[in-house]
Write an enzyme that holds these catalytic residues in place. Structure first.
Site, PDB file in Angstrom:
ATOM      1  N   GLU A  49      55.824   7.607  32.616  1.00  0.00           N
ATOM      2  CA  GLU A  49      55.186   8.931  32.556  1.00  0.00           C
ATOM      3  C   GLU A  49      56.190  10.024  32.921  1.00  0.00           C
ATOM      4  O   GLU A  49      56.240  11.085  32.292  1.00  0.00           O
ATOM      5  CB  GLU A  49      53.980   8.982  33.500  1.00  0.00           C
ATOM      6  CG  GLU A  49      52.778   8.218  32.976  1.00  0.00           C
ATOM      7  CD  GLU A  49      51.644   8.114  33.997  1.00  0.00           C
ATOM      8  OE1 GLU A  49      50.485   8.239  33.604  1.00  0.00           O
ATOM      9  OE2 GLU A  49      51.943   7.890  35.207  1.00  0.00           O
ATOM     10  N   ASP A  96      39.186  26.494  34.592  1.00  0.00           N
ATOM     11  CA  ASP A  96      39.295  25.486  35.654  1.00  0.00           C
ATOM     12  C   ASP A  96      39.082  24.087  35.089  1.00  0.00           C
ATOM     13  O   ASP A  96      39.193  23.102  35.814  1.00  0.00           O
ATOM     14  CB  ASP A  96      38.256  25.754  36.750  1.00  0.00           C
ATOM     15  CG  ASP A  96      38.774  26.745  37.770  1.00  0.00           C
ATOM     16  OD1 ASP A  96      39.944  27.148  37.665  1.00  0.00           O
ATOM     17  OD2 ASP A  96      38.007  27.132  38.669  1.00  0.00           O
ATOM     18  N   ASN A 121      36.800  34.465  42.749  1.00  0.00           N
ATOM     19  CA  ASN A 121      35.932  33.300  42.559  1.00  0.00           C
ATOM     20  C   ASN A 121      34.438  33.494  42.757  1.00  0.00           C
ATOM     21  O   ASN A 121      33.742  32.570  43.192  1.00  0.00           O
ATOM     22  CB  ASN A 121      36.420  32.162  43.468  1.00  0.00           C
ATOM     23  CG  ASN A 121      37.573  31.422  42.815  1.00  0.00           C
ATOM     24  OD1 ASN A 121      37.479  31.015  41.658  1.00  0.00           O
ATOM     25  ND2 ASN A 121      38.665  31.270  43.528  1.00  0.00           N
ATOM     26  N   ASP A 128      40.639  39.116  30.003  1.00  0.00           N
ATOM     27  CA  ASP A 128      40.412  40.287  29.163  1.00  0.00           C
ATOM     28  C   ASP A 128      41.676  41.131  29.093  1.00  0.00           C
ATOM     29  O   ASP A 128      42.607  40.953  29.890  1.00  0.00           O
ATOM     30  CB  ASP A 128      39.242  41.109  29.710  1.00  0.00           C
ATOM     31  CG  ASP A 128      39.448  41.480  31.175  1.00  0.00           C
ATOM     32  OD1 ASP A 128      40.346  42.269  31.460  1.00  0.00           O
ATOM     33  OD2 ASP A 128      38.720  40.935  32.043  1.00  0.00           O
ATOM     34  N   ASP A 169      43.510  35.171  42.176  1.00  0.00           N
ATOM     35  CA  ASP A 169      42.225  34.550  41.837  1.00  0.00           C
ATOM     36  C   ASP A 169      41.034  35.437  42.236  1.00  0.00           C
ATOM     37  O   ASP A 169      41.182  36.409  42.987  1.00  0.00           O
ATOM     38  CB  ASP A 169      42.141  33.193  42.557  1.00  0.00           C
ATOM     39  CG  ASP A 169      41.333  32.167  41.781  1.00  0.00           C
ATOM     40  OD1 ASP A 169      40.544  32.570  40.908  1.00  0.00           O
ATOM     41  OD2 ASP A 169      41.479  30.964  42.055  1.00  0.00           O
ATOM     42  N   ARG A 184      30.438  30.690  46.251  1.00  0.00           N
ATOM     43  CA  ARG A 184      31.470  29.871  46.893  1.00  0.00           C
ATOM     44  C   ARG A 184      31.562  30.215  48.388  1.00  0.00           C
ATOM     45  O   ARG A 184      32.651  30.260  48.958  1.00  0.00           O
ATOM     46  CB  ARG A 184      32.824  30.073  46.213  1.00  0.00           C
ATOM     47  CG  ARG A 184      33.674  28.816  46.222  1.00  0.00           C
ATOM     48  CD  ARG A 184      35.097  29.083  45.760  1.00  0.00           C
ATOM     49  NE  ARG A 184      35.817  27.841  45.529  1.00  0.00           N
ATOM     50  CZ  ARG A 184      37.127  27.743  45.449  1.00  0.00           C
ATOM     51  NH1 ARG A 184      37.890  28.793  45.571  1.00  0.00           N
ATOM     52  NH2 ARG A 184      37.707  26.596  45.217  1.00  0.00           N
ATOM     53  N   PHE A 242      24.667  50.966  37.359  1.00  0.00           N
ATOM     54  CA  PHE A 242      25.604  52.051  37.052  1.00  0.00           C
ATOM     55  C   PHE A 242      24.817  53.335  36.850  1.00  0.00           C
ATOM     56  O   PHE A 242      23.918  53.406  36.014  1.00  0.00           O
ATOM     57  CB  PHE A 242      26.369  51.687  35.773  1.00  0.00           C
ATOM     58  CG  PHE A 242      27.230  52.798  35.222  1.00  0.00           C
ATOM     59  CD1 PHE A 242      28.512  53.004  35.716  1.00  0.00           C
ATOM     60  CD2 PHE A 242      26.773  53.628  34.205  1.00  0.00           C
ATOM     61  CE1 PHE A 242      29.316  54.017  35.206  1.00  0.00           C
ATOM     62  CE2 PHE A 242      27.565  54.641  33.688  1.00  0.00           C
ATOM     63  CZ  PHE A 242      28.845  54.832  34.188  1.00  0.00           C
TER      64      PHE A 242
HETATM   65  C1  GLA Z   1      39.819  28.637  41.549  1.00  0.00           C
HETATM   66  C2  GLA Z   1      40.959  28.516  40.555  1.00  0.00           C
HETATM   67  C3  GLA Z   1      41.572  27.146  40.666  1.00  0.00           C
HETATM   68  C4  GLA Z   1      42.096  26.959  42.065  1.00  0.00           C
HETATM   69  C5  GLA Z   1      40.982  27.169  43.060  1.00  0.00           C
HETATM   70  C6  GLA Z   1      41.506  27.188  44.476  1.00  0.00           C
HETATM   71  O1  GLA Z   1      38.769  27.806  41.247  1.00  0.00           O
HETATM   72  O2  GLA Z   1      40.525  28.790  39.275  1.00  0.00           O
HETATM   73  O3  GLA Z   1      42.592  26.969  39.722  1.00  0.00           O
HETATM   74  O4  GLA Z   1      43.134  27.860  42.277  1.00  0.00           O
HETATM   75  O5  GLA Z   1      40.294  28.396  42.857  1.00  0.00           O
HETATM   76  O6  GLA Z   1      40.494  27.401  45.387  1.00  0.00           O
END
Ligand code: GLA
Length: 727
Positions: free
Chosen positions: A612, A546, A481, A532, A479, A444, A281
């Site tokens: 269940e 997750d 990742n 946040d 999302d 990823r 920054f």
């Molecule tokens: C992330 C999310 C998961 C799922 C996967 C799908 O890891 O946190 O809940 O949605 O991606 O790729």
């Protein structure tokens, strides 16, 4: 008036219901911090102490008053280069590379209402809610820098916010190298710093450490607020506990890199600051340009940590979250991720939807794997076009079928990302944040789009809009990742990219919120990587982790509860054994944990036994009854899962008439000591009845000694107790 100004002493006072904050523009024009604590009358400038301190310099204007040093005095806005060698809030470098910038009080304004920040999320006041703003202007004449310190006061919520605007009013550019939004100086006292560290699948682990000389710094250099440290810290006195003692919180309303530092200095004074991460920054401001430091939400409690948390819960619920879902019970979803991962077709989705309907969930959420070429997580991000060959239908048709079954429909997207193996990358490799001729770090197997660019933002907005226009999608799981590594843009000045990225994200989310007010967006970043207050301004709930294992979630929820209310915490009941830990837990326990927030299922209903299924049907019925108290009630932590054999927590209705208490036993042991559960906040001098077994308890004795939990028969048993006041 919650903001007062004493013209004789130039002291500013901010009052909330239970706290007072005070500062003074002194005769040299420096803004000195005087007080933040229990509500008080009068002026506290007697708190300042002056003595000659060797090697702590004196401002030139102090006329060689060797007892006046910014290295020692408590400050409101410490700036690098003024003789203060502690952590400072602002570092500026001019166009010749020279550091330093001395700022002096120039004026102030007190206005009704709570300020907002252009392009950034911030606390807002509700109609008819009392709120005031204090703006203090500081200037530096050499560089022509104008700084506005913004203070927002929500007196009824015991909340004070801070933010900062730095503007270039001169003729030459300068660069902001460091920008913090909040500082709290304590001239004496001894503190613990409470932080929430973690990792992917194990976020927000509570940590409490005594401050020693030096700086205790946490933060994120990842371009996201991160799983590693949540942008939320508490300073607490050593004996501060859940229901007693003094503590101060700082929570950042920002989703990018941040830094929070607590420093114990040479005179045993403590300074806490919070602001932007300095990593990659360096924000150059051309004449006329400005930068806004994201907001910090502060609160003080002298009734312990529960009260501090409750202050934050109220503020996040009612003054950060927005839109029609803010006050609604959120839909109970069935999410396909852990049920199917990438392995499905349209027929399978409809079979699952049919079962989900029988279980009485509200919504089916189709997670990853629905768009062209996306049969694993190595490819196709950026190409937001449904894979009709895989689904057997177009998206509109699929959603119609699901709707026909009586379920709403939600969809997973990850719009900020791009895969090298995608049509988008083929067409626009320059949109990915990679350094030309260098090999990027992959996360990823994907890259991050350069959201500082207008054309990229347009693309994202248009592709998400297209999806929302072609089918009745009522929920998006948004999302994200990977962490940002390469901070490079073909268009934006590179020192600005990391901050402008966030402005870009907020701009897109704001536009989507505005155009599609009926679409609920759930935030997600591999679970809680961007959990946040910044994201919560646009996405009123966030996928918490997750890791769906109920026992690990206990600790994640425990940490989360310090700064965030249950309604924003999304958690699902998943299968047993759990996919992340391999642990077996009873369905009841999984429900007890997941229902402590915004709730759903993430398992394949086609594989469930009839027992269940029946249990799930009653869980959902029960949740609908309890959801109001979970979202609106006062939250109390009743245990510390770090050092107790159980985890317990309570929701208390506003009028104190009903308490919902959840308990999960951790590991069972031979001949275990008896566990007692001690509720809190009940109405003193009354009696409460356990709705299930009819037992009656005197409230005061119950809050003192607790009730015994029946001896567990195995690990991980879960219980819910409902106590009703007998009026
Ligand atoms: C992330 C999310 C998961 C799922 C996967 C799908 O890891 O946190 O809940 O949605 O991606 O790729």
């Amino acid at each position: 008036m919650s903001v007062e100004y004493d013209i004789t002493t130039r002291i500013f006072t901010l009052h909330t219901k239970n706290s007072t904050y005070q500062m003074q523009a002194d005769s040299l024009g420096y803004l000195l911090h005087l007080y933040y604590g229990r509500k008080t009358k009068g002026l506290t400038d007697w708190a300042l102490a002056f003595s000659d301190r060797g090697f702590s310099g004196n401002p030139y204007d102090s006329s060689n008053d060797r007892t006046y040093s910014l290295d020692v005095l408590p400050q409101e806005f410490p700036v690098q280069g003024t003789g203060d060698y502690r952590n400072t809030m602002l570092e500026v470098r001019n166009d010749k590379g020279v550091y330093g910038c001395d700022l002096h009080y120039f004026g102030h304004e007190i206005s009704e209402g709570k300020y907002s920040l252009h392009g950034l999320p911030a606390v807002y006041a509700n109609p008819n809610e009392e709120a005031q703003t204090l703006t203090i202007t500081l200037i530096n004449e050499r560089l022509n820098i104008n700084v506005k310190l913004l203070y927002g006061v929500l007196p009824d919520k015991d909340i004070i916010t801070r933010s900062i605007i730095v503007k270039n009013e001169g003729k030459n550019p300068f660069t902001v190298m460091k920008l913090c939004s909040s500082c709290l100086d304590f001239t004496h006292g001894s503190f613990d710093m409470i932080t929430f560290h973690g990792r992917h699948m194990m976020e927000k682990q509570f940590d409490r450490q005594r401050l020693h000389h030096g700086s205790h710094v946490i933060g994120s250099r990842r371009g996201m607020s991160s799983h590693q440290y949540n942008p939320f810290v508490i300073l607490a006195e050593h004996d501060t506990a859940e229901n007693s003692g003094r503590c101060w919180g700082m929570q950042f309303v920002y989703s990018g890199g941040f830094e929070a530092a607590a420093e114990l200095d040479q005179y045993n004074q403590t300074r806490l600051i919070m602001g932007l991460s300095q990593e990659k920054f360096s924000y150059e401001l051309e004449p006329g340009e400005k930068i806004i430091g994201p907001e910090v939400i502060m609160t003080f409690s002298d009734e312990g940590l529960s009260k501090l948390s409750q202050n934050y819960h109220e503020c996040i619920k009612k003054n950060i979250c927005r839109g029609k879902f803010r006050d609604l019970t959120r839909p109970i979803v069935l999410n396909t991720w852990e049920a199917l991962y990438f392995d499905f077709n349209g027929k399978k989705i409809l079979e699952i939807a049919e079962e989900a309907r029988k279980l009485k969930v509200d919504m089916l959420v189709l997670d990853d794997g629905w768009f062209i070429n996306r049969n694993n997580d190595n490819r196709a991000l950026g190409d937001w076009i449904a894979d009709e060959a895989k689904l057997g239908f177009n998206l509109g048709e699929l959603v119609k079928y699901v709707n026909k079954l009586g379920l709403k429909f939600g969809l997973w997207v990850e719009p900020e990302m791009i895969s090298e193996n995608s049509r988008l990358y083929h067409e626009h490799p320059e949109w990915a944040m990679i350094i030309p001729d260098d090999k990027p770090v992959l996360g990823r197997n994907q890259l991050v789009l350069d959201l500082s660019r207008h054309d990229v933002r347009e693309y994202i907005f248009n592709s998400v809009s297209k999806l929302l226009e072609q089918a009745d999608i009522e929920y998006l799981k948004w999302d994200y990742n990977r962490s940002i590594n390469e901070v490079f843009s073909h268009k934006t000045n590179n020192g600005k990219v990391i901050y402008d990225y966030m402005l870009g994200l907020y701009e897109i989310l704001e536009r989507i919120n505005k155009r599609y007010p009926d679409v609920l967006i759930e935030g997600c970043a591999g679970g809680g990587g961007r959990f946040d207050a910044g994201m919560l301004y646009y996405t009123p709930q966030i996928w918490c982790s997750d890791n769906t294992d109920a026992i690990d979630l206990l600790k994640i929820h425990y940490g989360t509860s310090y700064g965030y209310p249950a309604i924003v915490v999304s958690a699902h009941v998943s299968s047993s054994s759990n996919h992340q830990t391999g642990r077996f837990t009873p369905l009841k326990t999984r429900y007890t944990v997941a229902m402590s927030g915004t709730f759903g299922y993430e398992l394949n209903p086609l594989t469930l036994s009839n027992d269940e299924k029946n249990e799930i049907i009653s869980q959902i019925e029960q949740y609908r009854k309890d959801s109001a108290i979970i979202s609106d009630g006062l939250y109390y932590r009743l245990s510390n899962p770090e050092n107790e054999t159980f985890c317990a927590w309570e929701y208390l209705s506003r009028d104190g008439s009903v308490a919902l208490i959840n308990v999960v036993v951790l590991l069972n042991h031979g001949n275990m000591p008896q566990i007692y559960i001690t509720p809190r906040g009940l109405t003193s001098g009354t009696f409460y009845r356990d709705i299930e077994n009819g037992k009656i308890y005197a409230s005061d004795a119950l809050m003192d000694s607790g009730f015994p939990l029946k001896m567990p028969k195995s690990d991980f048993e879960g219980y819910t107790f409902r106590l009703e006041r007998l009026s």
